[in-house]
Write an enzyme that holds these catalytic residues in place. Structure first.
Site, short mmCIF file in Angstrom:
data_model
loop_
_atom_site.label_atom_id
_atom_site.label_comp_id
_atom_site.label_asym_id
_atom_site.label_seq_id
_atom_site.Cartn_x
_atom_site.Cartn_y
_atom_site.Cartn_z
N TYR A 254 0.82 -1.22 0.00
CA TYR A 254 0.00 0.00 0.00
C TYR A 254 0.86 1.28 0.00
O TYR A 254 0.73 2.10 -0.92
CB TYR A 254 -1.01 -0.02 1.16
CG TYR A 254 -1.79 1.28 1.27
CD1 TYR A 254 -2.79 1.59 0.36
CD2 TYR A 254 -1.49 2.20 2.27
CE1 TYR A 254 -3.49 2.79 0.43
CE2 TYR A 254 -2.19 3.41 2.35
CZ TYR A 254 -3.19 3.69 1.44
OH TYR A 254 -3.87 4.88 1.51
N LYS B 96 1.23 4.08 -3.05
CA LYS B 96 0.87 5.49 -2.88
C LYS B 96 2.08 6.38 -3.19
O LYS B 96 1.94 7.45 -3.78
CB LYS B 96 0.36 5.77 -1.46
CG LYS B 96 -0.95 5.11 -1.10
CD LYS B 96 -2.11 5.51 -1.97
CE LYS B 96 -2.68 6.87 -1.68
NZ LYS B 96 -3.90 7.16 -2.48
#
Ligand SMILES: NC(=O)C1=CN([C@@H]2O[C@H](COP(=O)(O)OP(=O)(O)OC[C@H]3O[C@@H](n4cnc5c(N)ncnc54)[C@H](O)[C@@H]3O)[C@@H](O)[C@H]2O)C=CC1
Ligand SMILES: CC(C)CCC[C@@H](C)[C@H]1CC[C@H]2[C@@H]3[C@H](O)CC4=CC(=O)CC[C@]4(C)[C@H]3CC[C@]12C
Length: 369
Positions: free
Chosen positions: A159, A163
């Site tokens: 994750y 990002k």
């Protein structure tokens, strides 16, 4: 968006507009953007609440689509003046594969950028995350830092990796010539942990507390500060940044901004108790009830079970080595960059944010204690 066209009505596109943050951005635009002519809400899953918005003065267009599909994104972006790209796969629990997280968060963002370039859309605001900075894998504290605070950003989890890469793509695209020859202007907003109406993890904690007879058990030392920001203020920051991008392109283009407001600095659990306490829950212990090594062991056990059970069932508890590390590492921001660059002031005070969240927890769980 030029001075001579003050009365021009603008077309906005919000990707992920039916998510937790996205819904607040959509509603905030309708309430606070006077130049809004059409609002396109793009999401893989459209919410039924969109229907009620279609009866207002602004044209609201719901578009069911997938950011990983370049042609769907291009069709939605065509003719939009501003894109707020908030769609993302938020998964730190191992529900989705690393490949899927990358596909949605990175390729999806690439598709949004390319769609802007191809169709001539000039203004792009990206919802990034504090996770782009940290906490890092070494557990270094980031104590009330700002956008310029040096910090060793080292990621391994899919994750934050996704990002960070997506944010880089957005910032790097600033200044690219879009169709028609004008430059693209981009910026990225980095919320810390968002809370407020619609926050599913808060609701999960509440339900868990009810199951345990009204008690929650402290797992993390109260001294570990975790940054939190109210969803209404995050949405307001997006609306303001999008509005000011043209006039302040030279200053704002290619910049990152932490999202902040007057929410107090507390540990993750103590902060949650600001809402769950008034709903009748109690947090047991002034210190963690279990020794840290045992939590590390349980988190590792959960990760092992997830791996072993994957062929049979999805086992994705809140506690895993990554979430434990994030919850157990101080990460708080203290900055005024958004105020200096585009005049941001929180729209909701801490008291307002707290009250709204408490009312939502009570209503969402059918408890009015
Ligand atoms: N929740 C938090 O505490 C934080 C969230 N963020 C970022 O804010 C953004 C919004 O997050 P939340 O509202 O919390 O998550 P959410 O899961 O509630 O909302 C994300 C929305 O994106 C949509 N979406 C997912 N994959 C899609 C796809 N392939 N195509 C089209 N739409 C898709 C989902 O259907 C959902 O409506 C994300 O980019 C996330 O990384 C950043 C910092 C903190
Ligand atoms: C019992 C455990 C020890 C406590 C578990 C709490 C965790 C589930 C949450 C603690 C910190 C949260 C993350 C943090 O707020 C930063 C985030 C930013 C994002 O961009 C997405 C969400 C998240 C990763 C958020 C997720 C839940 C926590 C790990």
């Amino acid at each position: 968006m030029a001075d001579s066209a003050q009365a021009q009505k603008l077309v906005y596109l919000v990707t992920g507009g039916c998510g937790f943050l996205g819904e607040h951005v959509v509603r905030m635009l309708l309430q606070r953007e006077p130049r809004l002519g059409e609002l396109r809400v793009f999401d893989r899953h459209l919410g039924p609440w969109l229907e009620e918005l279609k009866t207002g003065p602004v044209r609201v267009t719901a578009i069911q689509g997938d950011v990983t599909q370049a042609h769907e994104v291009a069709a939605a972006v065509a003719g939009a003046h501003v894109v707020i790209h908030t769609a993302g796969l938020v998964d730190v629990f191992g529900r989705a594969s690393p490949e899927t997280i990358h596909e949605v968060n990175v390729q999806g963002t690439r598709n949004v950028i390319e769609a802007c370039v191809q169709t001539g859309t000039r203004f792009l605001v990206y919802t990034s995350s504090m996770e782009v900075v940290g906490p890092n894998t070494k557990g270094h504290p980031f104590y009330r830092g700002n956008e310029d605070t040096p910090y060793e950003a080292v990621h391994s989890h899919p994750y934050p990796c996704s990002k960070a890469l997506a944010e880089w793509l957005v910032l790097e695209a600033n200044g690219r010539k879009v169709h028609g020859g004008l430059p693209l202007v981009t910026c990225a907003l980095r919320p810390t942990g968002i809370y407020g109406e619609g926050h599913q993890i808060m609701r999960d904690f509440y339900r868990q507390g009810l199951r345990l007879g009204g008690w929650l058990f402290r797992a993390i030392p109260a001294s570990v500060e975790h940054g939190r920001v109210y969803v209404g203020n995050v949405a307001w920051m997006h609306v303001l940044a999008a509005r000011e991008l043209e006039q302040r392109a030279a200053l704002m283009g290619g910049q990152v901004y932490f999202c902040y407001d007057g929410s107090p600095y507390k540990s993750y659990e103590d902060f949650n108790m600001e809402f769950l306490g008034p709903c009748g829950l109690r947090l047991v212990g002034t210190r963690p009830l279990l020794p840290y090594w045992l939590l590390v062991f349980l988190a590792a056990l959960n990760a092992l079970l997830q791996w072993l059970l994957r062929p049979l069932v999805l086992y994705a508890p809140l506690l895993n080595p990554y979430t434990l590390a994030v919850a157990n590492t101080t990460f708080t921001v203290s900055t005024d960059k958004a105020q200096r660059h585009f005049g941001y002031e929180p729209l909701f005070s801490w008291e307002d944010s707290r009250t709204r969240t408490i009312l939502w927890v009570q209503a969402a769980t059918g408890s009015a204690q």
